[in-house]
Design a protein around this motif. Structure first.
Motif, mmCIF file in Angstrom:
data_model
loop_
_atom_site.group_PDB
_atom_site.id
_atom_site.type_symbol
_atom_site.label_atom_id
_atom_site.label_comp_id
_atom_site.label_asym_id
_atom_site.label_seq_id
_atom_site.Cartn_x
_atom_site.Cartn_y
_atom_site.Cartn_z
ATOM 1 N N ASN A 1 -16.862 -38.159 6.893
ATOM 2 C CA ASN A 1 -17.932 -39.136 6.696
ATOM 3 C C ASN A 1 -19.291 -38.463 6.574
ATOM 4 O OD1 ASN A 1 -16.123 -41.286 6.777
ATOM 5 N ND2 ASN A 1 -16.304 -41.510 8.997
ATOM 6 N N HIS A 2 -19.528 -37.473 7.403
ATOM 7 C CA HIS A 2 -20.862 -36.866 7.329
ATOM 8 C C HIS A 2 -20.985 -35.926 6.140
ATOM 9 C CE1 HIS A 2 -24.841 -36.546 8.871
ATOM 10 N NE2 HIS A 2 -24.802 -35.223 8.737
ATOM 11 N N CYS B 1 -22.151 -38.105 3.540
ATOM 12 C CA CYS B 1 -23.544 -38.479 3.756
ATOM 13 C C CYS B 1 -24.482 -37.416 3.174
ATOM 14 C CB CYS B 1 -23.798 -38.665 5.243
ATOM 15 S SG CYS B 1 -25.504 -39.113 5.651
ATOM 16 N N ILE B 2 -24.203 -36.143 3.461
ATOM 17 C CA ILE B 2 -25.109 -35.094 2.990
ATOM 18 C C ILE B 2 -24.803 -34.666 1.560
ATOM 19 C CG2 ILE B 2 -25.597 -34.245 5.310
ATOM 20 C CD1 ILE B 2 -23.644 -31.957 4.845
ATOM 21 N N ARG C 1 -24.279 -31.770 15.309
ATOM 22 C CA ARG C 1 -23.162 -32.598 15.756
ATOM 23 C C ARG C 1 -22.066 -31.844 16.483
ATOM 24 N NH1 ARG C 1 -25.718 -34.571 11.696
ATOM 25 N NH2 ARG C 1 -26.041 -36.832 11.561
ATOM 26 N N ASP D 1 -15.096 -37.778 11.389
ATOM 27 C CA ASP D 1 -16.523 -37.518 11.547
ATOM 28 C C ASP D 1 -16.985 -36.503 10.501
ATOM 29 O OD1 ASP D 1 -16.618 -39.211 13.714
ATOM 30 O OD2 ASP D 1 -16.390 -37.619 15.198
ATOM 31 N N CYS D 2 -16.179 -35.465 10.286
ATOM 32 C CA CYS D 2 -16.520 -34.437 9.294
ATOM 33 C C CYS D 2 -16.523 -35.015 7.884
ATOM 34 C CB CYS D 2 -15.538 -33.274 9.377
ATOM 35 S SG CYS D 2 -15.639 -32.332 10.904
ATOM 36 N N GLU E 1 -26.170 -29.523 9.761
ATOM 37 C CA GLU E 1 -25.713 -30.888 9.986
ATOM 38 C C GLU E 1 -24.367 -30.948 10.699
ATOM 39 O OE1 GLU E 1 -27.120 -33.822 9.348
ATOM 40 O OE2 GLU E 1 -28.986 -33.003 8.550
ATOM 41 N N MET E 2 -23.449 -30.074 10.307
ATOM 42 C CA MET E 2 -22.085 -30.173 10.829
ATOM 43 C C MET E 2 -21.929 -29.464 12.170
ATOM 44 S SD MET E 2 -21.077 -32.000 8.354
ATOM 45 C CE MET E 2 -19.304 -32.200 8.508
ATOM 46 N N PRO F 1 -25.592 -37.128 17.883
ATOM 47 C CA PRO F 1 -26.154 -36.058 17.038
ATOM 48 C C PRO F 1 -27.636 -35.838 17.322
ATOM 49 C CG PRO F 1 -24.788 -37.529 15.733
ATOM 50 C CD PRO F 1 -24.935 -38.174 17.075
#
Length: 967
Positions: free
Chosen positions: A852-853, A856-857, A814, A849-850, A809-810, A505
């Motif tokens: 988890n992130h 996070c945000i 990434r 990945d989507c 972010e997405m 990222p």
């Protein structure tokens, strides 16, 4: 005011002084858009059309190049360049262009090596090295600065699109930001820098995956291959091949940009509230030094040979089966397209076309339509049909061809062509109110090489066409040299999985701001003062002589009207009305056939519709005001005298059930049904339909009688049109028959969003290379007006667009998705709850990945005062330049009523915006969104997903399509 649609062919050239310079421009006598066309010294075309309705301007910057111009070795290039045009220049998108430049050059050269490698291990290593260098370059990259610039000036609709012949960049800007907009765009189009390449390439892969599930793209590809086999229309697609997307060339992209992105190959199209003299001077100031190219002539390809016999081919996909038939026509600038445009509406206009009456209304097929696509080198005329139960695609094709043969023999109503012309006039009247319609007209003329005189003179030309001319043309054009594409239903074995690349990222750098952005933010413009609707002044609450409530607003601009009979109940209260309105389309009255009804409405240039929404039923009549009374008389006859028959009803049920089954084959539709099921449970507007058993056991006349008896229920009249209050009251009293006392409307069980007290994962099956996913949270929180301003800015800051946290972010950092967003929803009706959801479409192996992130945000919202101030300024400027006009004033009044207000709450929201801080946004997000239980709604193929990781989050509930659809 009655519109006179007489267009002359006289071209005049005028001169105007603007900032001590004469700018020559062209206009066309009788042009209703009053467009001025300028050509600057460097060849840049500028189309300007003034519309003062609201202080905003729709802009298009159209480049006369598209996938037709892609190098054969790197197809998809025009579309990928469109994406890269959002990455900035030497002035913005970077904090140090000098230090960044050698790293970007190295990335460019490494891609040239990478694209020629074939050994898998060598490719992995080369990509790893590209990723490493990209990390070094990313320290200077400020992602989404273009979108920050657009947000800073209050722009909306920031986007772009690429097709065969055009790449176009779109913005809707406040009218006081023309100079800032021009400054930004001029820099962008002259000094584009390619950066953030590998993560954006992943976004394009994700877009490619979306196309894989859209069978329409397969049909267009097959049609092009058969009709234009030696032309790029047939040899390459806009999205490009998988092989070329995985092996891009930055060198080719730069060469392409330098060749085609030049002023003498570009048009600026603008419609809205501006002074054209001042505007062209501003455009010249910023674009005038852009250097033209010596040669922008379009490539020439071998002439496509005419087919002498029909050609068939088949494509396969999961969506419902259908058949397409296509003929190749001349280029868009050829006057042949005038005739094809009229024939398109003669065949299918949604009311009284040859297909509408001969095939659709009579239920000989499920659906039959005609259309045309004018392009720079050739045009395509096509037919598309879907079979009814038990019918083959060949039968549908043959039935459509039979209707074409009838047209060739002149077997159609003498009123059809005049009716088509009248409805085209109606389309022009409606279009003039729409800035987007105006700039699309301008763009099409420029891209296709059509003079403005020819463009706006089309209506005058087609008005002179005769029935004999049309039949003669049809006999020449509709030969046996056509292509048939059979779109069969099944699994496409040619689809290949794209593996997730190893991407590190890149940092979002959202606290960094280039000097260019600061300069735009600090520029001084005369502010636009907000104007909010005042219901006491802008609408009139009155009643007819029979005491029927009326919400009235007079149209003083043209001869168009909209009349609505509104009932405060809907699908949630009685689901039979949806079926009744659909069935009404297939029946006549005791005196008129269904075909007679459609023809009469079409001749009057008026339309009617009945919509059963979740909580209201609207019976709408619209069109030319001079024909309102006979149209209303006809509507009343239809509603009060509609006559059912068992044969048509049985056919209607068969078509309805097939249409339902077809919906389950479409990925987007399946996800829409899953979303409604996940939010509202089994009682939702998508699922709560009459069952097959109920349909078959119902007396069809009872369904039609529901519509007949609507006038006996409590309802209101909504009107926007030229009539005075008295004239409207007189007409409604005379033509709309109601009893002395109206009955109460039915009341059922409301569609209510479910709460999410715990984490859950709901998954429904669909075999595709990607998943659709939403994370939904609802704790039953009531609407709070005092928080509305905070929510408005939160949505802009967090998930509202390309400048939002989610998109950055997405996608930007990434490369996880083409489509990613989030939104906190305010309720539409008093008593409903607020709720929040995230949204993403991503490749199967990127799912976790989507997830988890996103967490996070969500749990630790990224904070940036600079990004917040841009989001806040964007909302303020957008709201200041909004205007509620025409029928929308009435709609806004109804919206406020549903929420329990007798005034427009936007005024309070706007006042409160100035006091909202970043800390308010963070506090709201942490209290209402972070670390909350979510219901995960996924549509995808379990075999391709990491189910074990999902199960560690929450229990998985597996749904069938039958459950979410209800059948």
């Amino acid at each position: 005011m009655k519109l006179k649609l007489i267009l002359t062919s006289c071209l005049i050239v005028l001169g105007m002084n603007a900032q001590a310079r004469d700018y020559q421009y062209q206009t066309v006598n009788g042009d209703l858009t009053k467009t001025r066309i300028y050509t600057l010294d460097n060849g840049l075309k500028v189309y300007l059309s003034v519309n003062k309705e609201k202080p905003r301007i729709q802009t298009y910057i159209a480049v006369r190049t598209g996938s037709k111009n892609d190098p054969a070795e790197t197809t998809g290039l025009a579309h990928y360049l469109e994406h890269l045009m959002f990455k900035g220049t030497k002035q913005f998108g970077t904090n140090n262009p000098v230090a960044e430049a050698p790293l970007l050059d190295e990335i460019t050269q490494r891609y040239e090596v990478y694209r020629k490698l074939t050994d898998p291990e060598q490719r992995r290593q080369a990509y790893h090295e590209i990723d490493s260098v990209s990390q070094l370059a990313a320290q200077y990259f400020i992602p989404n600065e273009y979108d920050k610039l657009m947000a800073a000036i209050g722009a909306q609709g920031t986007n772009a699109f690429t097709s065969n012949d055009v790449t176009c960049y779109t913005e809707d800007i406040p009218s006081n930001e023309i100079e800032n907009w021009a400054k930004i765009q001029a820099d962008r189009f002259q000094n584009m820098v390619i950066r953030g390449f590998h993560t954006e390439l992943e976004a394009v892969y994700e877009e490619y995956n979306i196309y894989l599930s859209d069978d329409g793209d397969k049909v267009w590809k097959a049609m092009g291959e058969k009709l234009t086999p030696t032309h790029p229309y047939g040899t390459q697609t806009t999205i490009g091949t998988q092989e070329h997307l995985k092996n891009p060339s930055i060198v080719n992209i730069k060469n392409y940009f330098n060749k085609w992105y030049v002023p003498n190959n570009v048009a600026i199209c603008m419609a809205g509230d501006f002074d054209p003299d001042k505007t062209v001077a501003v455009i010249d100031q910023y674009f005038g030094n852009w250097k033209p190219a010596s040669d922008v002539s379009q490539p020439v390809f071998p002439e496509q040979k005419s087919l002498t016999a029909s050609v068939d081919t088949t494509v396969i996909g999961q969506q419902a089966e259908e058949v397409w038939v296509g003929w190749l026509g001349k280029k868009a600038s050829d006057l042949q397209c005038d005739t094809l445009g009229v024939i398109e509406e003669m065949l299918s206009n949604g009311k009284a076309g040859i297909f509408d009456l001969g095939l659709n209304q009579s239920m000989k097929v499920q659906v039959a339509q005609a259309g045309m696509m004018p392009m720079q080198d050739y045009s395509l005329f096509f037919l598309v049909g879907m079979p009814k139960p038990g019918q083959s695609l060949e039968e549908v094709r043959n039935l459509m061809i039979e209707e074409i043969d009838k047209m060739k023999k002149g077997n159609f109503s003498d009123d059809l062509i005049p009716s088509v012309i009248n409805n085209r006039k109606l389309t022009w009247q409606k279009g003039l109110d729409n800035n987007l319609w105006r700039v699309r007209l301008q763009m099409g003329a420029f891209i296709n090489g059509i003079s403005w005189e020819q463009e706006v003179g089309e209506l005058d030309r087609v008005s002179k066409m005769t029935k004999q001319q049309m039949t003669d043309f049809a006999n020449r054009f509709f030969t046996d040299g056509y292509v048939t594409i059979f779109k069969a239903q099944g699994v496409d074995s040619t689809q290949k999985k794209i593996d997730k690349p190893a991407i590190t990222p890149i940092p979002a750098n959202r606290d960094m701001v280039s000097q260019f952005v600061k300069d735009i933010q600090n520029s001084k413009v005369e502010p636009i003062q907000p104007v909010f609707v005042d219901f006491k002044k802008d609408i009139t609450l009155t009643e007819t002589k029979k005491k029927l409530p009326v919400i009235y607003k007079q149209n003083k601009d043209n001869d168009l009207f909209t009349l609505v009979f509104r009932y405060e109940f809907g699908h949630q209260d009685d689901n039979r009305y949806s079926v009744a309105t659909d069935y009404l389309d297939y029946v006549g009255t005791d005196q008129l056939s269904a075909a007679d009804i459609k023809q009469q409405f079409y001749q009057l240039a008026c339309n009617y519709s009945i919509h059963s929404n979740a909580d209201c039923v609207n019976v709408t009549l619209s069109g030319l005001s001079e024909n309102m009374q006979p149209a209303l008389q006809l509507l009343e006859k239809v509603l009060h005298h509609a006559k059912a028959d068992k044969t048509s009803y049985d056919q209607f049920i068969d078509l309805t059930l097939k249409a339902r089954d077809d919906r389950k084959k479409d990925q987007r539709t399946c996800f829409d049904y899953l979303y409604h099921y996940g939010v509202y449970g089994s009682h939702n507007i998508r699922r709560d339909d009459m069952t097959e058993k109920q349909l078959r056991e119902t007396d069809p006349q009872q369904l039609l009688d529901l519509l007949k008896n609507l006038s006996t229920l409590e309802h209101r009249v909504l009107y926007y049109g030229p009539l005075s209050e008295k004239a409207l009251s007189d007409m409604i009293t005379k033509e709309h028959q109601t009893p002395k006392a109206l009955l109460p409307v039915p009341k059922g069980k409301p569609f209510t969003a479910e709460q999410t007290p715990k984490d859950e994962i709901w998954i429904a099956p669909y075999d595709a290379k990607n998943i659709y996913m939403r994370m939904f949270h609802n704790e039953g929180r009531a609407f709070r007006l005092d928080e509305a301003a905070t929510i408005t800015i939160f949505n802009e800051y967090y998930g509202g667009g390309m400048n939002g946290i989610v998109f950055q972010e997405m996608r930007e950092a990434r490369g996880l998705a083409y489509n990613a967003s989030a939104r906190y929803f305010r309720p539409e009706r008093k008593g409903q709850s607020e709720f929040f959801f995230t949204h993403i479409i991503t490749q199967n192996d990127k799912m976790m990945d989507c997830v988890n992130h996103f967490h996070c945000i969500l749990d630790t919202i990224p904070q940036s005062e600079a990004a917040f101030q841009i989001a806040k300024e964007a909302v303020i400027k957008q709201m200041a330049s909004q205007r509620t006009t025409k029928f929308n004033t009435i709609s806004r009044y109804l919206t406020m009523q549903k929420l329990g207000y007798d005034y427009d709450i936007n005024e309070k929201i706007f006042r409160d915006l100035k006091d909202v801080t970043l800390q308010d946004i963070v506090r709201f997000e942490q209290q209402q969104i972070a670390r909350k239980p979510y219901r995960y709604l996924l549509l995808g193929d379990e075999k391709e997903l990491d189910m074990k990781s999902l199960e560690r989050i929450a229990p998985v509930k597996r749904l069938t399509l039958e459950e979410i659809f209800g059948y």
